[in-house]
Design a protein around this motif. Structure first.
Motif, mmCIF file in Angstrom:
data_model
loop_
_atom_site.group_PDB
_atom_site.id
_atom_site.type_symbol
_atom_site.label_atom_id
_atom_site.label_comp_id
_atom_site.label_asym_id
_atom_site.label_seq_id
_atom_site.Cartn_x
_atom_site.Cartn_y
_atom_site.Cartn_z
ATOM 1 N N ILE A 239 -2.502 -8.768 -8.285
ATOM 2 C CA ILE A 239 -1.843 -8.751 -7.183
ATOM 3 C C ILE A 239 -2.232 -7.254 -6.606
ATOM 4 C CG2 ILE A 239 0.303 -8.740 -5.614
ATOM 5 C CD1 ILE A 239 0.974 -10.986 -7.274
ATOM 6 N N TYR A 240 -1.492 -6.122 -7.361
ATOM 7 C CA TYR A 240 -1.555 -4.784 -6.817
ATOM 8 C C TYR A 240 -3.062 -4.210 -6.808
ATOM 9 C CZ TYR A 240 3.337 -5.537 -7.395
ATOM 10 O OH TYR A 240 4.633 -6.185 -7.367
ATOM 11 N N THR A 241 -3.995 -4.822 -7.547
ATOM 12 C CA THR A 241 -5.369 -4.359 -7.556
ATOM 13 C C THR A 241 -5.961 -4.858 -6.306
ATOM 14 O OG1 THR A 241 -5.641 -4.490 -10.052
ATOM 15 C CG2 THR A 241 -7.708 -4.443 -8.686
ATOM 16 N N ALA A 242 -5.685 -5.988 -5.954
ATOM 17 C CA ALA A 242 -5.874 -6.555 -4.628
ATOM 18 C C ALA A 242 -5.449 -5.594 -3.399
ATOM 19 C CB ALA A 242 -5.746 -8.143 -4.667
ATOM 20 N N GLU A 243 -4.058 -5.461 -3.687
ATOM 21 C CA GLU A 243 -3.475 -4.658 -2.735
ATOM 22 C C GLU A 243 -4.177 -3.103 -2.380
ATOM 23 O OE1 GLU A 243 1.036 -3.906 -1.660
ATOM 24 O OE2 GLU A 243 0.514 -2.918 -3.504
ATOM 25 N N ALA A 244 -4.527 -2.490 -3.536
ATOM 26 C CA ALA A 244 -5.209 -1.310 -3.464
ATOM 27 C C ALA A 244 -6.319 -1.296 -2.873
ATOM 28 C CB ALA A 244 -5.100 -0.542 -4.930
ATOM 29 N N LYS A 245 -7.287 -2.262 -2.969
ATOM 30 C CA LYS A 245 -8.532 -2.298 -2.266
ATOM 31 C C LYS A 245 -8.331 -2.690 -0.976
ATOM 32 C CE LYS A 245 -11.137 -4.293 -6.178
ATOM 33 N NZ LYS A 245 -11.922 -5.503 -6.670
ATOM 34 N N MET A 246 -7.394 -3.339 -0.335
ATOM 35 C CA MET A 246 -7.027 -3.699 1.048
ATOM 36 C C MET A 246 -6.422 -2.503 1.599
ATOM 37 S SD MET A 246 -7.774 -7.007 1.599
ATOM 38 C CE MET A 246 -6.746 -7.255 3.003
ATOM 39 N N GLU A 247 -5.745 -1.524 0.903
ATOM 40 C CA GLU A 247 -5.171 -0.404 1.569
ATOM 41 C C GLU A 247 -6.149 0.670 1.727
ATOM 42 O OE1 GLU A 247 -1.209 2.738 1.321
ATOM 43 O OE2 GLU A 247 -1.429 0.824 -0.010
ATOM 44 N N LYS A 248 -7.050 0.869 0.713
ATOM 45 C CA LYS A 248 -8.338 1.488 0.918
ATOM 46 C C LYS A 248 -9.153 1.183 1.880
ATOM 47 C CE LYS A 248 -12.180 3.548 -1.886
ATOM 48 N NZ LYS A 248 -12.655 3.695 -3.135
ATOM 49 N N LEU A 249 -9.409 -0.085 2.384
ATOM 50 C CA LEU A 249 -10.187 -0.635 3.473
ATOM 51 C C LEU A 249 -9.444 -0.173 4.777
ATOM 52 C CD1 LEU A 249 -12.433 -2.222 4.413
ATOM 53 C CD2 LEU A 249 -11.037 -4.292 4.128
#
Length: 257
Positions: A239-249
């Motif tokens: 979940i947090y890996t996906a969250e980090a990608k979304m935050e970077k985007l």
């Protein structure tokens, strides 16, 4: 014929009378060796006394919760007014019940008094702030810490250092001023600041553990062959890996504006 009918009626009346006399005893509804005072006036008196004592305490914590929520709403409104992305998605509040407070006192082996509760239990008033991204969590933390009438009691950063099962959140225990007619009281409030992803994981984790411990059908769930902590941590990392990608985007999009 009449005599026979009267006898039948008498027998029915006697049977009915026996049923009416079979009243329920109050003492039969409580565990053995328990003293019960079923005097309604006494019960009403102690209920009124309990309410008269607890209501002002819970109102004080409710006022502190409302005051803190108002500060958070002001932060939201400021970002909306400036036409900026709002760092708060939503806010949840919770006020502990008297029975929950009593249970926590017992769990901590503390005196079962209001004084012990007020001086040792700091999450009677609780607020959960859900933010879109991790940077928003720290932004809200900093905005609260910058308010000079708020006293910071404790901060636990489970984002920088997650728990073993993968739980992440930023916990803050603060004291906020509540003004009464003749004095100001600094009342403790616990805040949990987390992202949408963190809240998703925490909600699902609670649901999983709740179902494994309290199954309505009284069926024991066999979890001996499952390393729950390991599985939960793996889920949190996904979940947090996906969250980090979304935050970077999101950061890239904000830089383009």
């Amino acid at each position: 014929m009449i005599s026979r009918s009267l006898k039948k009626l008498t027998r029915r009346n006697k049977a009915s009378y026996k049923k009416v006399e079979n009243n329920i005893e109050v003492t039969a509804l409580v565990p053995a060796n328990t003293t019960v005072n079923d005097d309604m006036e006494y019960i009403a008196d102690i209920t009124d006394q309990f309410s008269a004592t607890m209501d002002p305490i819970l109102r004080m914590y409710s006022a502190a919760m409302s005051a803190t929520t108002a500060r958070l709403e002001i932060i939201k409104d400021e970002f909306k007014y400036r036409k900026l992305r709002v760092p708060i998605h939503h806010i949840d509040t919770r006020l502990k019940s008297a029975s929950s407070i009593l249970g926590k006192l017992q769990k901590k082996s503390l005196a079962l008094t209001l004084t012990a509760a007020c001086n040792n239990i700091f999450d009677i008033a609780g607020i959960r702030v859900i933010c879109p991204y991790i940077k928003d969590v720290y932004l809200i933390r900093d905005r609260l810490m910058a308010q000079d009438d708020i006293y910071i009691m404790e901060i636990k950063d489970y984002i920088a250092q997650p728990k073993k099962n993968g739980y992440r959140s930023l916990h803050m225990t603060i004291r906020v001023p509540v003004y009464f007619m003749n004095k100001k009281q600094m009342v403790p409030v616990e805040l949990q600041l987390r992202t949408l992803s963190m809240d998703l994981w925490a909600s699902l984790e609670h649901d999983l553990l709740y179902k494994s411990l309290y199954d309505d059908n009284e069926k024991k769930l066999d979890i001996r062959d499952i390393d729950i902590e390991k599985e939960l941590k793996e889920c949190s990392e996904l979940i947090y890996t996906a969250e980090a990608k979304m935050e970077k985007l999101n950061a890239c999009l904000e830089d383009m504006q």
